[in-house]
Write an enzyme that holds these catalytic residues in place. Sequence first.
Site, PDB file in Angstrom:
ATOM      1  N   GLU A 121       0.857  -1.190   0.000  1.00 41.98           N
ATOM      2  CA  GLU A 121       0.000   0.000   0.000  1.00 41.98           C
ATOM      3  C   GLU A 121       0.892   1.238   0.000  1.00 41.98           C
ATOM      4  O   GLU A 121       2.095   1.126   0.271  1.00 41.98           O
ATOM      5  CB  GLU A 121      -0.916  -0.018   1.235  1.00 41.98           C
ATOM      6  N   LYS A 124       2.905   4.609   0.989  1.00 38.21           N
ATOM      7  CA  LYS A 124       3.427   5.190   2.225  1.00 38.21           C
ATOM      8  C   LYS A 124       3.015   6.654   2.203  1.00 38.21           C
ATOM      9  O   LYS A 124       3.550   7.454   1.428  1.00 38.21           O
ATOM     10  CB  LYS A 124       4.948   5.043   2.282  1.00 38.21           C
ATOM     11  N   ASP A 168       2.558  10.477   3.147  1.00 33.04           N
ATOM     12  CA  ASP A 168       3.514  11.427   3.704  1.00 33.04           C
ATOM     13  C   ASP A 168       2.766  12.431   4.579  1.00 33.04           C
ATOM     14  O   ASP A 168       2.456  13.538   4.155  1.00 33.04           O
ATOM     15  CB  ASP A 168       4.231  12.139   2.549  1.00 33.04           C
ATOM     16  N   TYR A 209      -4.228   2.287   8.523  1.00 40.16           N
ATOM     17  CA  TYR A 209      -3.507   1.177   7.901  1.00 40.16           C
ATOM     18  C   TYR A 209      -3.049   0.087   8.864  1.00 40.16           C
ATOM     19  O   TYR A 209      -2.378  -0.841   8.442  1.00 40.16           O
ATOM     20  CB  TYR A 209      -2.332   1.683   7.068  1.00 40.16           C
ATOM     21  N   LYS A 216      10.901   2.987  -0.444  1.00 40.66           N
ATOM     22  CA  LYS A 216      10.708   4.398  -0.819  1.00 40.66           C
ATOM     23  C   LYS A 216      10.999   4.649  -2.293  1.00 40.66           C
ATOM     24  O   LYS A 216      11.694   3.873  -2.936  1.00 40.66           O
ATOM     25  CB  LYS A 216      11.633   5.275   0.029  1.00 40.66           C
ATOM     26  N   CYS A 262      29.265  44.606  -8.664  1.00 37.65           N
ATOM     27  CA  CYS A 262      27.885  44.197  -8.378  1.00 37.65           C
ATOM     28  C   CYS A 262      27.049  44.324  -9.666  1.00 37.65           C
ATOM     29  O   CYS A 262      27.061  45.371 -10.302  1.00 37.65           O
ATOM     30  CB  CYS A 262      27.300  45.084  -7.281  1.00 37.65           C
ATOM     31  N   CYS A 286      24.485  47.454  -9.062  1.00 36.78           N
ATOM     32  CA  CYS A 286      24.871  48.860  -8.900  1.00 36.78           C
ATOM     33  C   CYS A 286      26.315  49.130  -9.326  1.00 36.78           C
ATOM     34  O   CYS A 286      26.793  50.255  -9.220  1.00 36.78           O
ATOM     35  CB  CYS A 286      24.677  49.287  -7.447  1.00 36.78           C
ATOM     36  N   CYS A 314      28.436  42.805  -2.232  1.00 31.05           N
ATOM     37  CA  CYS A 314      28.442  44.091  -2.924  1.00 31.05           C
ATOM     38  C   CYS A 314      28.739  45.142  -1.860  1.00 31.05           C
ATOM     39  O   CYS A 314      28.145  45.122  -0.776  1.00 31.05           O
ATOM     40  CB  CYS A 314      27.071  44.338  -3.533  1.00 31.05           C
ATOM     41  N   CYS A 322      23.039  50.628  -3.357  1.00 29.68           N
ATOM     42  CA  CYS A 322      22.722  49.541  -4.297  1.00 29.68           C
ATOM     43  C   CYS A 322      21.212  49.294  -4.241  1.00 29.68           C
ATOM     44  O   CYS A 322      20.685  48.926  -3.186  1.00 29.68           O
ATOM     45  CB  CYS A 322      23.474  48.266  -3.909  1.00 29.68           C
TER      46      CYS A 322
HETATM   47  S1  IVH Z   1       2.704   0.796   8.862  1.00 30.99           S
HETATM   48  C1  IVH Z   1       4.320  -1.217  12.458  1.00 30.99           C
HETATM   49  N1  IVH Z   1       1.666   1.735   6.679  1.00 30.99           N
HETATM   50  O1  IVH Z   1       5.514   5.703   7.695  1.00 30.99           O
HETATM   51  C2  IVH Z   1       4.144  -0.554  11.174  1.00 30.99           C
HETATM   52  N2  IVH Z   1       3.063   3.163   7.949  1.00 30.99           N
HETATM   53  O2  IVH Z   1       8.544   5.344   8.464  1.00 30.99           O
HETATM   54  C3  IVH Z   1       3.618   0.766  11.330  1.00 30.99           C
HETATM   55  N3  IVH Z   1       3.266   5.429   7.045  1.00 30.99           N
HETATM   56  O3  IVH Z   1       5.633   6.267  11.092  1.00 30.99           O
HETATM   57  C4  IVH Z   1       3.568   1.568  10.133  1.00 30.99           C
HETATM   58  N4  IVH Z   1       1.967   5.138   5.315  1.00 30.99           N
HETATM   59  O4  IVH Z   1       3.641   7.182   9.899  1.00 30.99           O
HETATM   60  C5  IVH Z   1       2.457   1.986   7.720  1.00 30.99           C
HETATM   61  N5  IVH Z   1       0.630   2.462   4.746  1.00 30.99           N
HETATM   62  C6  IVH Z   1       1.407   2.703   5.782  1.00 30.99           C
HETATM   63  C7  IVH Z   1       2.000   3.967   5.983  1.00 30.99           C
HETATM   64  C8  IVH Z   1       2.833   4.155   7.086  1.00 30.99           C
HETATM   65  C9  IVH Z   1       2.709   6.000   5.969  1.00 30.99           C
HETATM   66  C10 IVH Z   1       4.206   6.122   7.938  1.00 30.99           C
HETATM   67  C11 IVH Z   1       3.972   5.932   9.390  1.00 30.99           C
HETATM   68  C12 IVH Z   1       5.305   5.542   9.959  1.00 30.99           C
HETATM   69  C13 IVH Z   1       6.250   5.836   8.867  1.00 30.99           C
HETATM   70  C14 IVH Z   1       7.367   4.816   8.898  1.00 30.99           C
END
Ligand code: IVH
Length: 686
Positions: free
Chosen positions: A128, A130, A132, A240, A328, A422, A425, A438, A444
């Site tokens: 799934e 990640k 931000d 999640y 990542k 500069c 100026c 400068c 200036c």
């Molecule tokens: S699972 C024990 N699932 O990423 C596992 N984390 O660097 C707990 N995050 O601090 C995390 N999307 O804030 C999980 N689909 C996802 C996520 C997720 C974002 C964040 C979370 C965590 C950080 C880890």
Amino acid sequence: MRQDSLYPDSSSTPEISRADRDRLTDLKTQIRHHDYLYYVKDQPEVSDGEYDRLFRELVELEQKHPELITPDSPTQRVGAPPLDELGKVRHEQPMLSLDSIVDPEEVLVFDQRMRRELETNRIEYTVEPKFDGLSVELVYDQGRFVRGSTRGDGSLGEDITINLRTIRSLPLQLHGENLPDHLAVRGEVYMRLGDFHALNRRMTERGLDAFANPRNAAAGSLRQLDSQITASRPLVVTCYEVMATGGPRPESHWDELEALIQWGLPVPVLRRRCDTIDQVLEFHRATEQQRDNLAYEIDGVVVKVNRGDWQARLGMKSRSPRWAIAFKFPPRKEITEVQDIAISVGRTGTLTPLALLKPVEVGGVTISRATLHNADEVARKDIRVGDTVRVERAGDVIPAIAERIPVPDETRSAPFQMPNACPVCSAAVAREGAYYYCTGQASCPAQLKGAIEHFASKAALNIEGLGKKTVAQLVDRGLVKDLSDLYRLDREHLLELEGFAERSSTLLLDAIAQSKTMPLDRFLMGLGIRQVGQHIAKVLAQEFGTLEAIMSADQDRLQQIREIGPEISASLCSYFQERSNRQVIDQLQKLGLSIQSRPPLSISTDLPFSGRSFVFTGGLIRMTRNEATSLVERLGGTVSSSVSRKTTYVVVGDEPGSKRDQAMKLGVQVLNEEEFERLMNRSGNT
Ligand code: IVH
């Protein structure tokens, strides 16, 4: 206690008719359903107008029968009184973080490790995005949302329940089969990109600072003491992980997500079950391709072993589970050409080389310039006009040139050199290490414009309406030649300017007039003396009390102050020795600028922390940095950003930086947040 005020108690209300009671239930169900469709599924079925009508009807019915207001009513998302501070919450299970990798090879290594440890070749993974954003824990008892907190240090977070209640994609009441009596889930709060840009536009229109990126916007919005502010920010949540339940858990991560959906919680829409590690790699590739078209920021995908019993068998390390990994995305990079290297002149005269690039889109943002920082940096990267380079934008950071694509030297233009004069100026350029200045000072135009913008900025004299464009016109038309000319402007002058009419002229003249009474520290900071920012300006104002005293202090006297070393004292003395600067200050005072002196605080050795200095490093849980700073300052102490032998304490929060090590090296006392608090409390502060 506070929660009670959400549910008003009313003893003398009209009798409730059956019809009203039924309609109320019906309205709540309908609104919740539409919230779910809109905020979770992103598939609204009614117009905004229709939704507002239902909402208003509910509000009216609840006003008629306040005793029927329940905590889970859609009207009860806002309304809690502001807090004095965010309380602490101990998580039921540690909120772990994830190990992260970028290289696909490392995913194969991860898979091999899983197969070895589980002694099988058939492992199912769930993948799934990640997200931000900001990680949160949500707790439901009997299906009712009772508590929400930030991650904090993983064990102890901040109580942000009332703020989370304002997020419309967060259900206040769960329903459905097999709903446990007690449920703690983990999710991410974030802001969609469109909403983030709109919020930033609103902020800047009101003269407030824009957020650097959606993550900061989400974090800043969530950690508010006043939930009304959070309510006005467009946040969303996605869940999640199930952290704890009162009963049996679903057998796999996938089933967990399915159960969360059944109970009404939002989960990642993009998710996949993978039978092989190749499918994981494929999901990662496809998601990265989709990344720029998504409505929200993600920075990779999370790979999790699906089976719950296998997760348990794999267990965890001190801060992260062994059964999951963050895979990542590499930072966003694109190739383009350096069309020219320009020099920008800042308010203190610093010359900064800027690469002017053939416009290129990097992660949805068109980039046409990148800072090259200083001459040494250009030399190190050996960037020349005509070079092909890779530009990088990692999250929010200002675009930078990551690298040059090598070609034979003879095909390249001449190496870049800083100019001797500069570019604005033509005054001579002086050098200090890697930095070039400068020497034209206020003559200036670039420095003058910068100096006026700084003088008028919020933290200094706060002259609203005196923005970049107006300053440029005032200088270019010769209406303002130094700071004092601002106070000589009249209506006729302003009406000459583009975009100015009667009303805008009156507003600006009023703002200028208002700035005539100014506390000493803000005036000092506004002068734009090198090395004298907000903090040092405050220190000077406290120590000396009057501008005259500061102006006549010599370097020795200045260096008697704990926070002032040779560089700052030299900068101050040379600024005040310069005749033109003294003349401008004199003119400003003659034109009616009244600088509010502060009684000197050197007599205030009676304050508990007089003479002691603090440095903070890492994130504090109990309070924000600003709160901690003002606490220290109220008690007579000072806060500095770097550790030296003169530092009394270094306060270490979550994920501290190198300052802790420095403190250890220099033998400076290190406090954790609790010890810091105890110290404050002992000093009569609560
Ligand atoms: S699972 C024990 N699932 O990423 C596992 N984390 O660097 C707990 N995050 O601090 C995390 N999307 O804030 C999980 N689909 C996802 C996520 C997720 C974002 C964040 C979370 C965590 C950080 C880890």
